[in-house]
Scaffold this motif. Sequence first.
Motif, PDB file in Angstrom:
ATOM      1  N   GLY A 304       0.785  -1.237   0.000  1.00  0.00           N
ATOM      2  CA  GLY A 304       0.000   0.000   0.000  1.00  0.00           C
ATOM      3  C   GLY A 304       0.809   1.275   0.000  1.00  0.00           C
ATOM      4  N   ASP A 305       2.133   1.180   0.116  1.00  0.00           N
ATOM      5  CA  ASP A 305       2.966   2.375   0.159  1.00  0.00           C
ATOM      6  C   ASP A 305       3.129   2.985  -1.234  1.00  0.00           C
ATOM      7  OD1 ASP A 305       3.216   1.944   2.836  1.00  0.00           O
ATOM      8  OD2 ASP A 305       5.339   1.416   2.808  1.00  0.00           O
ATOM      9  N   PHE A 306       3.455   4.278  -1.253  1.00  0.00           N
ATOM     10  CA  PHE A 306       3.650   5.023  -2.492  1.00  0.00           C
ATOM     11  C   PHE A 306       5.148   5.144  -2.763  1.00  0.00           C
ATOM     12  CE2 PHE A 306      -0.617   5.700  -1.683  1.00  0.00           C
ATOM     13  CZ  PHE A 306      -1.244   6.636  -2.492  1.00  0.00           C
ATOM     14  N   PHE A 307       5.536   4.913  -4.012  1.00  0.00           N
ATOM     15  CA  PHE A 307       6.921   5.050  -4.436  1.00  0.00           C
ATOM     16  C   PHE A 307       6.967   6.084  -5.558  1.00  0.00           C
ATOM     17  CE2 PHE A 307       6.782   1.130  -2.223  1.00  0.00           C
ATOM     18  CZ  PHE A 307       8.050   0.898  -1.715  1.00  0.00           C
ATOM     19  N   ILE A 308       7.758   7.143  -5.365  1.00  0.00           N
ATOM     20  CA  ILE A 308       7.768   8.273  -6.281  1.00  0.00           C
ATOM     21  C   ILE A 308       9.207   8.644  -6.585  1.00  0.00           C
ATOM     22  CG2 ILE A 308       7.066  10.682  -6.606  1.00  0.00           C
ATOM     23  CD1 ILE A 308       4.932   9.927  -4.288  1.00  0.00           C
ATOM     24  N   GLY A 309       9.544   8.710  -7.854  1.00  0.00           N
ATOM     25  CA  GLY A 309      10.895   9.086  -8.238  1.00  0.00           C
ATOM     26  C   GLY A 309      11.160  10.557  -8.011  1.00  0.00           C
ATOM     27  N   SER A 310      12.396  10.880  -7.647  1.00  0.00           N
ATOM     28  CA  SER A 310      12.825  12.271  -7.489  1.00  0.00           C
ATOM     29  C   SER A 310      13.838  12.608  -8.574  1.00  0.00           C
ATOM     30  CB  SER A 310      13.466  12.497  -6.113  1.00  0.00           C
ATOM     31  OG  SER A 310      14.104  13.769  -6.062  1.00  0.00           O
ATOM     32  N   LEU A 311      13.497  13.622  -9.359  1.00  0.00           N
ATOM     33  CA  LEU A 311      14.422  14.093 -10.387  1.00  0.00           C
ATOM     34  C   LEU A 311      15.461  15.057  -9.828  1.00  0.00           C
ATOM     35  CD1 LEU A 311      11.723  14.727 -13.123  1.00  0.00           C
ATOM     36  CD2 LEU A 311      13.543  13.020 -13.273  1.00  0.00           C
ATOM     37  N   LYS A 312      15.208  15.595  -8.650  1.00  0.00           N
ATOM     38  CA  LYS A 312      16.086  16.620  -8.079  1.00  0.00           C
ATOM     39  C   LYS A 312      17.097  16.039  -7.100  1.00  0.00           C
ATOM     40  CE  LYS A 312      15.940  21.072  -5.642  1.00  0.00           C
ATOM     41  NZ  LYS A 312      15.054  22.100  -5.044  1.00  0.00           N
ATOM     42  N   PHE A 313      16.646  15.140  -6.228  1.00  0.00           N
ATOM     43  CA  PHE A 313      17.509  14.664  -5.150  1.00  0.00           C
ATOM     44  C   PHE A 313      17.967  13.217  -5.319  1.00  0.00           C
ATOM     45  CE2 PHE A 313      15.224  18.086  -2.663  1.00  0.00           C
ATOM     46  CZ  PHE A 313      16.312  18.943  -2.641  1.00  0.00           C
ATOM     47  N   HIS A 315      16.652  10.045  -5.639  1.00  0.00           N
ATOM     48  CA  HIS A 315      16.217   8.932  -4.813  1.00  0.00           C
ATOM     49  C   HIS A 315      14.796   8.537  -5.216  1.00  0.00           C
ATOM     50  CE1 HIS A 315      14.632  12.384  -2.347  1.00  0.00           C
ATOM     51  NE2 HIS A 315      13.578  11.593  -2.301  1.00  0.00           N
ATOM     52  N   ILE A 316      14.317   7.450  -4.639  1.00  0.00           N
ATOM     53  CA  ILE A 316      12.906   7.078  -4.719  1.00  0.00           C
ATOM     54  C   ILE A 316      12.311   7.351  -3.347  1.00  0.00           C
ATOM     55  CG2 ILE A 316      11.245   5.225  -5.091  1.00  0.00           C
ATOM     56  CD1 ILE A 316      13.358   3.860  -6.866  1.00  0.00           C
ATOM     57  N   GLN A 331      13.851   7.467   2.109  1.00  0.00           N
ATOM     58  CA  GLN A 331      14.419   7.698   0.789  1.00  0.00           C
ATOM     59  C   GLN A 331      15.255   6.489   0.409  1.00  0.00           C
ATOM     60  OE1 GLN A 331      16.623  11.359   0.949  1.00  0.00           O
ATOM     61  NE2 GLN A 331      14.816  12.599   1.431  1.00  0.00           N
ATOM     62  N   ILE A 332      14.895   5.858  -0.694  1.00  0.00           N
ATOM     63  CA  ILE A 332      15.659   4.728  -1.213  1.00  0.00           C
ATOM     64  C   ILE A 332      16.661   5.299  -2.200  1.00  0.00           C
ATOM     65  CG2 ILE A 332      15.529   2.579  -2.510  1.00  0.00           C
ATOM     66  CD1 ILE A 332      12.680   2.254  -1.381  1.00  0.00           C
ATOM     67  N   LYS A 333      17.934   5.186  -1.852  1.00  0.00           N
ATOM     68  CA  LYS A 333      18.952   5.942  -2.585  1.00  0.00           C
ATOM     69  C   LYS A 333      20.190   5.096  -2.812  1.00  0.00           C
ATOM     70  CE  LYS A 333      21.367  10.425  -2.313  1.00  0.00           C
ATOM     71  NZ  LYS A 333      20.713  11.096  -3.440  1.00  0.00           N
ATOM     72  N   SER A 334      20.700   5.148  -4.024  1.00  0.00           N
ATOM     73  CA  SER A 334      21.978   4.524  -4.364  1.00  0.00           C
ATOM     74  C   SER A 334      22.529   5.271  -5.570  1.00  0.00           C
ATOM     75  CB  SER A 334      21.794   3.037  -4.699  1.00  0.00           C
ATOM     76  OG  SER A 334      21.183   2.890  -5.975  1.00  0.00           O
ATOM     77  N   ARG A 335      23.664   4.867  -6.056  1.00  0.00           N
ATOM     78  CA  ARG A 335      24.222   5.543  -7.232  1.00  0.00           C
ATOM     79  C   ARG A 335      23.348   5.337  -8.457  1.00  0.00           C
ATOM     80  NH1 ARG A 335      29.611   1.983  -8.859  1.00  0.00           N
ATOM     81  NH2 ARG A 335      28.525   0.199  -9.779  1.00  0.00           N
TER      82      ARG A 335
END
Length: 366
Positions: A304-313, A315-316, A331-335
């Motif tokens: 039920g969670d929302f996952f949204i891409g970030s073009l600025k920072f 991360h997801i 924030q789900i973040k990697s290279r």
Amino acid sequence: MKRLFPVLFLCLLPLSVAAQSIATSIGTISVEKLAGELKDPWAVAILPKGQFLISEKRGVLLLFDQTGERRRVSGVPKVVSKGQGGLLDVVAARDFATTGTIFMTFAKNQARGVGTTMVSATLDTNRAKLSNVKTLFEMQQGTVGGRHFGSRVVEGRDGFLYVTVGERGDRPSAQDLNTHNGSVVRVARDGRVPASNPFVSTPNAQPEIWSFGHRNPQGAALDSAGLLWVAEHGAKGGDEVNRVKKGANFGWPVISYGEHYSGRKIGEGTSKSGMEQPNFYWDPSIAPSGLMIYSGKMFAEWEGDFFIGSLKFDHIARLDRAGNRLRSGEQIKSRETARVRDVREAPDGSIWFLSVDRRGLFRISR
């Protein structure tokens, strides 16, 4: 013809490039590359039998098969690749396995500018070719400039198509029902206007409009109950997630939680009678892109969670949901998550995302 690493759909083979690990709230997860050497990718559509499509903003549609081979699809309509415009969303119809139908949105030249357009087409996966291309929606009228096309497509549970349209940088037009700017529109799969649309009988209103007062919605998805949600760009602050409602006014540019890039106040404040409040907003802006609402199939903790891409920072963003209330999860973040443009859930529950800066399609799994 270019070859990629072998990819199987439900049981992906290990790639020669080692998968990366990401630390998250539920432990370490894995991210691996499925496709590379992409040029400004905008959307991914997952097809049966291990195939998938990727749109590139420059006007190229790529078909990948279960062996990892890529082919350029012929028959794509002429697009205007300008600023934020170009070949944008691509979605496989729910009945793709029997009909071969896909939906695409793109920026199209018009008599007085450029406008968001949606077409349907039949994809022949054997020949990598489109046929029966039909315009289902074209905004009236487009405007000059290259900003704010919106352009996500969602096939609703009601069988109708919902398309997000940005206000094209013309702020007041988002409050004008005589234009499609800054709206979510709803049409049938043959392009007809449903009689149940809210403004069909409103004088001078565009009958396709389902909701209005949006700035630039570049993410859209259905939740498990079939409700439509959008993620949209604010100005300086005020990016929003909204549950779309029939006939609703989402306020832009009269109300906002952001400010103009100059620092000036936007409109009349953050609320006004008759205008919807966001279910969630970001300040500072993250520049939200693709939106996916997760089923929980592979990661039960995230159901039920929302996952949204970030073009600025880079991360997801994961948002926790309780009813219609959303709050920041992590924030789900990697290279690999550099300028995330699209996020989709695969049938096995893995999470696929497109990175503009890493020029690739990636898969998150256990």
